[in-house]
Design a protein around this motif. Structure first.
Motif, mmCIF file in Angstrom:
data_model
loop_
_atom_site.group_PDB
_atom_site.id
_atom_site.type_symbol
_atom_site.label_atom_id
_atom_site.label_comp_id
_atom_site.label_asym_id
_atom_site.label_seq_id
_atom_site.Cartn_x
_atom_site.Cartn_y
_atom_site.Cartn_z
ATOM 1 N N THR A 34 6.845 -3.620 -7.004
ATOM 2 C CA THR A 34 7.529 -3.064 -5.835
ATOM 3 C C THR A 34 6.560 -2.252 -4.987
ATOM 4 O OG1 THR A 34 9.632 -3.014 -7.013
ATOM 5 C CG2 THR A 34 9.441 -1.598 -5.076
ATOM 6 N N ALA A 35 5.787 -1.387 -5.637
ATOM 7 C CA ALA A 35 4.816 -0.573 -4.906
ATOM 8 C C ALA A 35 3.774 -1.453 -4.222
ATOM 9 C CB ALA A 35 4.137 0.418 -5.856
ATOM 10 N N VAL A 36 3.304 -2.481 -4.917
ATOM 11 C CA VAL A 36 2.322 -3.400 -4.326
ATOM 12 C C VAL A 36 2.911 -4.062 -3.080
ATOM 13 C CG1 VAL A 36 1.099 -5.589 -4.683
ATOM 14 C CG2 VAL A 36 0.992 -3.810 -6.435
ATOM 15 N N ALA A 37 4.147 -4.535 -3.173
ATOM 16 C CA ALA A 37 4.790 -5.203 -2.031
ATOM 17 C C ALA A 37 4.921 -4.247 -0.842
ATOM 18 C CB ALA A 37 6.159 -5.741 -2.439
ATOM 19 N N ILE A 38 5.316 -3.009 -1.104
ATOM 20 C CA ILE A 38 5.462 -2.012 -0.038
ATOM 21 C C ILE A 38 4.125 -1.745 0.636
ATOM 22 C CG2 ILE A 38 5.909 0.448 0.411
ATOM 23 C CD1 ILE A 38 8.059 0.261 -1.853
ATOM 24 N N VAL A 39 3.110 -1.529 -0.164
ATOM 25 C CA VAL A 39 1.798 -1.158 0.355
ATOM 26 C C VAL A 39 1.144 -2.333 1.083
ATOM 27 C CG1 VAL A 39 -0.499 -0.381 -0.356
ATOM 28 C CG2 VAL A 39 1.531 0.699 -1.327
ATOM 29 N N GLU A 40 1.301 -3.533 0.552
ATOM 30 C CA GLU A 40 0.767 -4.716 1.241
ATOM 31 C C GLU A 40 1.477 -4.931 2.567
ATOM 32 O OE1 GLU A 40 -1.058 -7.560 -2.264
ATOM 33 O OE2 GLU A 40 1.044 -7.854 -1.701
ATOM 34 N N ALA A 41 2.793 -4.717 2.593
ATOM 35 C CA ALA A 41 3.556 -4.885 3.835
ATOM 36 C C ALA A 41 3.117 -3.876 4.894
ATOM 37 C CB ALA A 41 5.054 -4.741 3.562
ATOM 38 N N ALA A 42 2.570 -2.732 4.446
ATOM 39 C CA ALA A 42 2.069 -1.717 5.377
ATOM 40 C C ALA A 42 0.647 -2.038 5.846
ATOM 41 C CB ALA A 42 2.101 -0.345 4.711
ATOM 42 N N GLY A 43 0.089 -3.148 5.352
ATOM 43 C CA GLY A 43 -1.211 -3.590 5.831
ATOM 44 C C GLY A 43 -2.404 -3.242 4.964
ATOM 45 N N PHE A 44 -2.166 -2.732 3.766
ATOM 46 C CA PHE A 44 -3.265 -2.376 2.868
ATOM 47 C C PHE A 44 -3.601 -3.533 1.932
ATOM 48 C CE2 PHE A 44 -1.108 1.679 3.724
ATOM 49 C CZ PHE A 44 -2.181 2.456 4.146
ATOM 50 N N ASP A 45 -4.873 -3.656 1.588
ATOM 51 C CA ASP A 45 -5.291 -4.563 0.520
ATOM 52 C C ASP A 45 -5.085 -3.820 -0.790
ATOM 53 O OD1 ASP A 45 -6.129 -6.628 2.216
ATOM 54 O OD2 ASP A 45 -8.081 -5.669 2.503
ATOM 55 N N VAL A 46 -4.524 -4.502 -1.783
ATOM 56 C CA VAL A 46 -4.135 -3.834 -3.017
ATOM 57 C C VAL A 46 -4.748 -4.509 -4.240
ATOM 58 C CG1 VAL A 46 -2.184 -3.139 -4.463
ATOM 59 C CG2 VAL A 46 -1.945 -3.136 -1.982
ATOM 60 N N VAL A 47 -5.198 -3.667 -5.162
ATOM 61 C CA VAL A 47 -5.597 -4.064 -6.500
ATOM 62 C C VAL A 47 -4.666 -3.302 -7.424
ATOM 63 C CG1 VAL A 47 -7.485 -4.061 -8.163
ATOM 64 C CG2 VAL A 47 -7.988 -4.257 -5.736
ATOM 65 N N GLU A 48 -4.298 -3.894 -8.568
ATOM 66 C CA GLU A 48 -3.360 -3.203 -9.437
ATOM 67 C C GLU A 48 -3.866 -3.098 -10.859
ATOM 68 O OE1 GLU A 48 0.206 -5.884 -10.376
ATOM 69 O OE2 GLU A 48 -0.466 -6.639 -8.433
ATOM 70 N N ALA A 49 -3.404 -2.028 -11.529
ATOM 71 C CA ALA A 49 -3.746 -1.783 -12.926
ATOM 72 C C ALA A 49 -2.504 -1.267 -13.642
ATOM 73 C CB ALA A 49 -4.870 -0.761 -13.024
ATOM 74 N N GLY A 50 -2.412 -1.572 -14.931
ATOM 75 C CA GLY A 50 -1.268 -1.140 -15.720
ATOM 76 C C GLY A 50 -1.518 0.077 -16.582
ATOM 77 N N THR A 51 -2.798 0.485 -16.705
ATOM 78 C CA THR A 51 -3.148 1.654 -17.516
ATOM 79 C C THR A 51 -4.283 2.423 -16.846
ATOM 80 O OG1 THR A 51 -4.886 0.540 -18.792
ATOM 81 C CG2 THR A 51 -2.615 0.378 -19.646
ATOM 82 N N LYS A 58 9.430 10.312 -7.332
ATOM 83 C CA LYS A 58 10.254 9.103 -7.343
ATOM 84 C C LYS A 58 11.713 9.529 -7.406
ATOM 85 C CE LYS A 58 7.161 6.228 -10.170
ATOM 86 N NZ LYS A 58 7.057 5.627 -11.503
ATOM 87 N N PRO A 59 12.617 8.827 -6.820
ATOM 88 C CA PRO A 59 12.384 7.679 -5.941
ATOM 89 C C PRO A 59 11.905 8.169 -4.583
ATOM 90 C CG PRO A 59 14.731 8.124 -6.057
ATOM 91 C CD PRO A 59 14.047 9.097 -6.978
ATOM 92 N N TYR A 60 10.966 7.457 -4.019
ATOM 93 C CA TYR A 60 10.402 7.842 -2.735
ATOM 94 C C TYR A 60 10.839 6.848 -1.668
ATOM 95 C CZ TYR A 60 7.014 4.676 -4.876
ATOM 96 O OH TYR A 60 6.439 3.638 -5.550
ATOM 97 N N ALA A 61 10.937 7.349 -0.450
ATOM 98 C CA ALA A 61 11.255 6.488 0.691
ATOM 99 C C ALA A 61 9.998 5.701 1.052
ATOM 100 C CB ALA A 61 11.713 7.323 1.876
ATOM 101 N N VAL A 62 10.170 4.464 1.440
ATOM 102 C CA VAL A 62 9.050 3.606 1.815
ATOM 103 C C VAL A 62 8.193 4.273 2.884
ATOM 104 C CG1 VAL A 62 8.428 1.403 2.877
ATOM 105 C CG2 VAL A 62 10.196 1.482 1.116
ATOM 106 N N ALA A 63 8.826 4.840 3.896
ATOM 107 C CA ALA A 63 8.080 5.482 4.990
ATOM 108 C C ALA A 63 7.266 6.666 4.489
ATOM 109 C CB ALA A 63 9.039 5.928 6.095
#
Length: 115
Positions: free
Chosen positions: A13-30, A98-103
């Protein structure tokens, strides 16, 4: 931008939000995975991390390690369980409950990314 979140659905969800805002994203689980990525990449300017994560490095420890090893990287931490004191995170780091607003998330990240 690096997003560090152990709960897969929250990370996606966070990746989708941040990508939609125009950022390139890398993700990690730990935290360990995040450090490994930071050691291999020089293009990460901001880290958005959950505070509570399993393993030997939680989000607060990760934030302090990043500020020590990569002081130019902006840091934002988030948690739905904890309220942090100002001195829990390194100087300049942000906290978003959390929960945070997308904006709120995208505005804070844009501010952290400013040169």
């Amino acid at each position: 931008m690096l997003i560090v979140e152990d709960e897969v659905l929250l990370r996606w969800t966070a990746v989708a939000i941040v990508e939609a805002a125009g950022f390139d994203v890398v993700e990690a689980g730990t935290g360990i995975e995040a450090i490994s990525l930071l050691e291999k990449r020089s293009d990460i300017r901001t880290v958005f991390t959950d505070v509570e994560m399993p393993g030997s490095i939680d989000g607060i420890q990760l934030a302090h390690l990043i500020k020590t090893r990569w002081p130019s990287i902006g840091i934002m931490a988030t948690s739905g369980q904890l309220r942090l004191r100002e001195d829990d995170l390194p100087v300049g780091a942000r906290f978003l409950h959390k929960p945070y607003a997308v904006a709120n998330l995208t505005d804070a990240l844009k501010e952290l990314m400013r040169p």
